[in-house]
Design a protein around this motif. Structure first.
Motif, PDB file in Angstrom:
ATOM      1  N   SER A  55      -0.707   0.137   7.780  1.00 15.40           N
ATOM      2  CA  SER A  55       0.506   0.926   7.576  1.00 15.40           C
ATOM      3  C   SER A  55       1.547   0.207   6.722  1.00 15.40           C
ATOM      4  O   SER A  55       2.449   0.831   6.164  1.00 15.40           O
ATOM      5  CB  SER A  55       1.137   1.301   8.922  1.00 15.40           C
ATOM      6  OG  SER A  55       1.577   0.140   9.609  1.00 15.40           O
ATOM      7  N   PRO A  58       1.908  -0.173   1.709  1.00 15.53           N
ATOM      8  CA  PRO A  58       2.817   0.298   0.652  1.00 15.53           C
ATOM      9  C   PRO A  58       3.938  -0.688   0.335  1.00 15.53           C
ATOM     10  O   PRO A  58       4.469  -0.708  -0.777  1.00 15.53           O
ATOM     11  CB  PRO A  58       3.373   1.606   1.221  1.00 15.53           C
ATOM     12  CG  PRO A  58       2.304   2.103   2.144  1.00 15.53           C
ATOM     13  CD  PRO A  58       1.769   0.852   2.775  1.00 15.53           C
ATOM     14  N   SER A  62       6.144  -1.629  -2.944  1.00 12.84           N
ATOM     15  CA  SER A  62       7.561  -1.262  -2.940  1.00 12.84           C
ATOM     16  C   SER A  62       8.484  -2.471  -2.983  1.00 12.84           C
ATOM     17  O   SER A  62       9.484  -2.481  -3.709  1.00 12.84           O
ATOM     18  CB  SER A  62       7.878  -0.406  -1.704  1.00 12.84           C
ATOM     19  OG  SER A  62       7.319   0.868  -1.824  1.00 12.84           O
ATOM     20  N   LEU A 226       9.722   4.534   4.013  1.00 13.64           N
ATOM     21  CA  LEU A 226       8.456   3.931   4.440  1.00 13.64           C
ATOM     22  C   LEU A 226       8.251   3.966   5.952  1.00 13.64           C
ATOM     23  O   LEU A 226       7.140   4.159   6.441  1.00 13.64           O
ATOM     24  CB  LEU A 226       8.375   2.487   3.944  1.00 13.64           C
ATOM     25  CG  LEU A 226       7.977   2.283   2.484  1.00 13.64           C
ATOM     26  CD1 LEU A 226       7.953   0.813   2.142  1.00 13.64           C
ATOM     27  CD2 LEU A 226       6.624   2.908   2.193  1.00 13.64           C
ATOM     28  N   SER A 294      -1.870   3.524  -7.169  1.00 16.44           N
ATOM     29  CA  SER A 294      -1.879   3.040  -5.786  1.00 16.44           C
ATOM     30  C   SER A 294      -2.840   3.815  -4.901  1.00 16.44           C
ATOM     31  O   SER A 294      -3.458   3.239  -4.001  1.00 16.44           O
ATOM     32  CB  SER A 294      -0.469   3.122  -5.177  1.00 16.44           C
ATOM     33  OG  SER A 294       0.439   2.327  -5.875  1.00 16.44           O
ATOM     34  N   PHE A 295      -2.995   5.126  -5.148  1.00 15.80           N
ATOM     35  CA  PHE A 295      -3.759   5.949  -4.220  1.00 15.80           C
ATOM     36  C   PHE A 295      -5.152   6.324  -4.696  1.00 15.80           C
ATOM     37  O   PHE A 295      -6.002   6.671  -3.881  1.00 15.80           O
ATOM     38  CB  PHE A 295      -2.965   7.217  -3.872  1.00 15.80           C
ATOM     39  CG  PHE A 295      -1.826   6.948  -2.936  1.00 15.80           C
ATOM     40  CD1 PHE A 295      -2.036   6.900  -1.562  1.00 15.80           C
ATOM     41  CD2 PHE A 295      -0.556   6.687  -3.419  1.00 15.80           C
ATOM     42  CE1 PHE A 295      -0.995   6.624  -0.698  1.00 15.80           C
ATOM     43  CE2 PHE A 295       0.493   6.399  -2.563  1.00 15.80           C
ATOM     44  CZ  PHE A 295       0.273   6.375  -1.185  1.00 15.80           C
ATOM     45  N   THR A 298      -7.730   3.815  -3.083  1.00 13.56           N
ATOM     46  CA  THR A 298      -7.880   4.119  -1.652  1.00 13.56           C
ATOM     47  C   THR A 298      -8.653   5.414  -1.458  1.00 13.56           C
ATOM     48  O   THR A 298      -9.513   5.532  -0.567  1.00 13.56           O
ATOM     49  CB  THR A 298      -6.494   4.235  -0.988  1.00 13.56           C
ATOM     50  OG1 THR A 298      -5.788   3.004  -1.155  1.00 13.56           O
ATOM     51  CG2 THR A 298      -6.627   4.533   0.498  1.00 13.56           C
ATOM     52  N   VAL A 418       6.289   5.355  -4.705  1.00 16.45           N
ATOM     53  CA  VAL A 418       5.169   4.910  -3.876  1.00 16.45           C
ATOM     54  C   VAL A 418       5.552   4.920  -2.402  1.00 16.45           C
ATOM     55  O   VAL A 418       4.700   5.133  -1.524  1.00 16.45           O
ATOM     56  CB  VAL A 418       4.689   3.503  -4.314  1.00 16.45           C
ATOM     57  CG1 VAL A 418       5.609   2.410  -3.814  1.00 16.45           C
ATOM     58  CG2 VAL A 418       3.257   3.247  -3.848  1.00 16.45           C
ATOM     59  N   GLY A 422       3.522   7.175   0.007  1.00 15.63           N
ATOM     60  CA  GLY A 422       2.944   6.487   1.156  1.00 15.63           C
ATOM     61  C   GLY A 422       3.343   7.126   2.465  1.00 15.63           C
ATOM     62  O   GLY A 422       2.524   7.238   3.402  1.00 15.63           O
ATOM     63  N   ASN A 426       0.706   8.588   5.075  1.00 16.64           N
ATOM     64  CA  ASN A 426       0.695   8.043   6.436  1.00 16.64           C
ATOM     65  C   ASN A 426       0.915   9.117   7.490  1.00 16.64           C
ATOM     66  O   ASN A 426       0.365   9.047   8.595  1.00 16.64           O
ATOM     67  CB  ASN A 426       1.761   6.952   6.576  1.00 16.64           C
ATOM     68  CG  ASN A 426       1.325   5.643   5.941  1.00 16.64           C
ATOM     69  OD1 ASN A 426       0.137   5.372   5.800  1.00 16.64           O
ATOM     70  ND2 ASN A 426       2.287   4.828   5.544  1.00 16.64           N
ATOM     71  N   THR A 446      -4.566  11.662   0.654  1.00 18.10           N
ATOM     72  CA  THR A 446      -4.321  11.290  -0.746  1.00 18.10           C
ATOM     73  C   THR A 446      -4.122  12.531  -1.608  1.00 18.10           C
ATOM     74  O   THR A 446      -3.375  12.487  -2.591  1.00 18.10           O
ATOM     75  CB  THR A 446      -5.483  10.444  -1.294  1.00 18.10           C
ATOM     76  OG1 THR A 446      -6.734  11.118  -1.046  1.00 18.10           O
ATOM     77  CG2 THR A 446      -5.511   9.081  -0.636  1.00 18.10           C
ATOM     78  N   ALA A 449      -0.597  13.309  -1.451  1.00 20.06           N
ATOM     79  CA  ALA A 449       0.148  12.391  -2.311  1.00 20.06           C
ATOM     80  C   ALA A 449       0.025  12.803  -3.775  1.00 20.06           C
ATOM     81  O   ALA A 449       1.003  12.746  -4.539  1.00 20.06           O
ATOM     82  CB  ALA A 449      -0.358  10.963  -2.120  1.00 20.06           C
TER      83      ALA A 449
END
Length: 486
Positions: A55, A58, A62, A226, A294-295, A298, A418, A422, A426, A446, A449
């Protein structure tokens, strides 16, 4: 001698001689930031597997981007008074120290803390490299130069993910930080040898108060985004307090800047329409870039179970498309103007982000790679022309601040973007059984996102339409349509 040639002499670099080796030095300096970004993005699963706390991942992006963002205006302001060279060398040294500490990190909180040092170094390196290029090269030449600097991201997009994947799979993710050590040393030596500038020394006042207030404000807002829905509920007292405190501190920041002798972020930047719109577009570009890079790894590694190396090469497509478009953008803005060039780029970027979102429920490696490439093409026609238009609309003594503001906006967009993306991902993980271990949940999270990234791309179009119709004049300056104002 034209205005641009005069300014190149003022920077201490001959108009024709010595610029080739200097460009190589600037490309190498830019590579420090570029390779770090591409390596880390594909190594997150390995880092989380070793240090734990998914978790918090991110924050690796950031906190780095926040430190970079809040330091950029300080460096930019100083560069217009003490010169570009001492600041870029300082940034390289700080980035080197941060990289070594990151490689030695023993926990996720320690790694996050050391990323702050890296970010403070990156805050000087990239914008100073671009500012130096703006000092030395004419407006007509800058498209190619920006293309060369952007090509560093293309090289890094291949070398970075490849190294990151190899280190993560066969050695250790810690090597992704130690690889910066020889690069930092070489870049520093080349800058010292190849760049010489003549600066008129004058007394300057560093806006410490503005820098501190801005850091507190942005930290509070990013913390709220976040941790909302994770450490506390969105409608909790903690959430309201974090958002409220951040908003109040932004108001305080504006008040401080109005009274500062040399504000870290001059408010006159936002009073000029061209600078305001290009800054807003840079904000969105940063969010889109980090949202995708970033995603996507993943997404691919979680939904398709492919290796970090392959996922890295897929996301690398965005930084392959970017330099291709950036290097050719001069052909467009010299003919049809900056605004139309940017609108074309945004149309392409919207198509790319739309493709990512639509394909999310049914993961396909080839389609994701092509979509990333399209996004890169679009952003290359937005970021470079926007920055060049802004730089060319101001004299030398304001160029550092304008360039710094542009990169400040891109860093803030990346950090806040981000964080928001994120938080969205999450919240999906938390509300579905299986969470991050379920491929279907990963695709859904994702995909949400990616939808947010698409919305961001569409929002930039609004700013682009509000941009004055800027065209290049024979003396190297930018002229605005009278009816639109500046």
């Amino acid at each position: 001698m034209t205005k641009e040639q005069t300014e190149s002499v003022k920077s201490g670099v001959g108009f024709r001689s010595e610029r080739g080796p200097l460009l190589i030095a600037l490309m190498l300096s830019t590579g420090l930031v570029a390779i770090d970004a591409t390596i880390l993005a594909t190594s997150v699963p390995s880092i989380v597997g070793d240090l734990g706390d998914f978790s918090q991942f991110p924050w690796l992006f950031s906190i780095y981007l926040l430190a970079q963002a809040v330091s950029v205006p300080v460096y930019a302001k100083l560069s217009d008074t003490v010169g570009r060279k001492p600041l870029i060398l300082f940034g390289i040294g700080l980035f080197l120290a941060g990289s070594i500490l990151c490689g030695l990190a023993w926990s996720m909180p320690a790694l996050i803390a050391f990323r702050v040092i890296q970010g403070l170094g990156a805050g000087a390196v990239q914008p100073m490299a671009v500012t130096i290029a703006g000092d030395v090269y004419t407006v007509a030449e800058r498209a190619k130069v920006q293309g060369y600097l952007a090509s560093v991201w293309a090289i890094s997009s291949v070398a970075g993910p490849a190294l990151g994947g190899l280190f993560s799979e066969f050695f250790s993710w810690r090597l992704i930080f130690f690889v910066n050590v020889p690069l930092c040393i070489l870049a520093g030596l080349m800058i010292m040898q190849r760049f010489h500038e003549k600066i008129e020394k004058r007394k300057h006042h560093i806006d410490y108060a503005g820098s501190i207030v801005l850091t507190i404000a942005l930290s509070s807002l990013i913390l709220a985004v976040l941790e909302g829905g994770q450490a506390w509920a969105w409608n909790s007292l903690y959430s309201f307090a974090a958002f409220g405190f951040g908003a109040v501190m932004l108001v305080v920041f504006v008040l401080v800047e109005r009274r500062a002798a040399e504000p870290v972020l001059p408010l006159w930047v936002f009073s000029r329409r061209l600078l305001l719109t290009t800054t807003l577009m840079s904000l969105g570009v940063g969010a889109i870039l980090l949202g995708v890079t970033s995603f996507v790894p993943t997404y691919l590694e979680g939904a398709l179970h492919i290796t970090p190396l392959i996922s890295g090469l897929a996301v690398a497509a965005i930084t392959l498309g970017w330099p291709i478009a950036a290097s050719q953008s001069g052909r467009f803005y010299l003919t049809i103007g900056f605004k139309r060039t940017i609108l074309i780029g945004l149309g392409i970027a919207v198509l790319g982000t739309l493709s990512l979102w639509l394909s999310a429920p049914t993961p396909n490696l080839l389609l994701v790679t092509v979509s990333c490439f399209i996004v890169g093409l679009g952003l290359g026609l937005v970021a470079s022309p926007g920055l060049i238009a802004a730089q060319s609309s101001v004299p030398w003594e304001e160029r550092g601040v304008v360039t710094g503001t542009n990169f400040f906006a891109r860093s803030i967009g990346s950090a806040v973007g981000v964080a928001i993306f994120g938080a969205i991902a999450n919240s999906i993980y938390a509300s579905h059984a299986g969470g991050q271990n379920d491929p279907a949940t990963i695709a859904l999270a994702t995909g949400s996102a990616f939808l947010a990234v698409l919305v961001c791309a569409v929002a930039i179009v609004v700013a682009a339409f509000a941009m004055p119709d800027a065209r290049l004049q024979s003396d190297g300056t930018v002229a605005l349509s009278p009816e639109l104002g500046g």
